[in-house]
Design an enzyme around this catalytic site. Structure first.
Site: not given
Length: 285
Positions: A218-219, A127, A209, A53, A216
């Site tokens: 629409l659709g 990893h 996530l 990283y 949120g």
């Protein structure tokens, strides 16, 4: 913070994925340290990092060094289980490469020990499988590191069920964790999650996530997460993590974060109780 178990160690039910603080688009160091400190203040006791990283070969181990610095400057730093990884490399120009040879993994472990400033790594993970190296040889290096006391627990990442069983056998039942991608948008690791549940191995979803950022809209295909979030007065992201936690007691999500407010929101997920109907609704997305 509620706890779950990796091997014989109790850790927070939600961990912190530290990768966003060191790769492309990373914030300044002050904000990164503030993010890690916010996680600790919220009760997080698991931080996931890796030697790869960083930006390129001129920046080796940036994330491990950052995590070590943040822990050393916080009163609860000693309570944290640091999980790092070896076997992935970033040679330059944003590229990723693989080296699963036992020689590389042992050198990488020594370098991680030095950067983290510890005598033994809490959880060391292979990893990603290297197609040029037999998987058994890579896992054999983890077994040697365990036997030598260089690492306290061994884990694998990006593994399929056959590789999980092989690692479990080679490590004589000491495989402590499996870290695979799993999210509402990426559910192909369900068989690995179920196998970990069967064997009692911690399952650490990375990028948990995925797909929720647009929940949120629409659709959106993930609108049910936004609906359940509205019912509970919570964020869709928190609902997503609560849904994962409800799948099995071996699940410990490690959402990535680079801002204090997002890690604080994630840390509240274990206290969000979803109904059976809500879980069924989210399972069907």
């Amino acid at each position: 913070m509620r706890t779950r178990r990796i091997g014989a160690v109790d850790v927070s039910a939600i961990g912190l994925g530290a990768m966003p603080m060191s790769i492309e688009g990373r914030p300044d160091e002050a904000r990164s340290i503030a993010t890690i400190h916010a996680a600790l203040d919220a009760g997080v006791t698991l931080i996931d990092t890796a030697d790869a990283y960083h930006l390129d070969a001129s920046d080796p181990g940036h994330n491990e060094i950052l995590v070590a610095k943040a822990l050393a400057s916080h009163g609860r730093g000693a309570e944290v289980l640091v999980a790092t990884k070896g076997g992935h490399t970033r040679p330059g120009h944003g590229s990723w490469a693989l080296n699963g040879s036992p020689e590389h993994l042992k050198r990488a472990c020594e370098a991680s020990l030095a950067r983290l400033g510890v005598e033994a790594i809490g959880l060391y993970q292979f990893h990603r499988p290297d197609p040029d190296v037999p998987y058994a040889e890579s896992i054999g290096a983890l077994r040697d590191l365990l036997d030598e006391g260089k690492i306290r627990m061994a884990g694998i990442s990006n593994a399929d069920p056959e590789q999980i069983r092989l690692a479990h056998d080679i490590l004589d039942g000491r495989l402590a964790a499996v870290q695979n991608q799993f999210s509402p948008a990426f559910r192909s690791s369900e068989p690995e999650l179920e196998l970990c549940d069967e064997l009692g191995i911690a399952f650490l979803p990375w990028s948990p996530l995925g797909g929720i950022a647009q929940a949120g809209a629409l659709g959106s295909a993930y609108a049910p997460f936004a609906h359940v979030a509205d019912v509970h007065g919570a964020s869709p992201q928190r609902v997503c993590l609560a849904w994962m936690l409800a799948k099995s007691p071996v699940v410990i999500p490690i959402p990535g974060s680079s801002r204090p407010e997002t890690v604080q929101d994630s840390a509240a997920a274990p206290d969000l109780a979803l109904s059976a109907d809500e879980i069924a609704l989210l399972d069907a997305v």
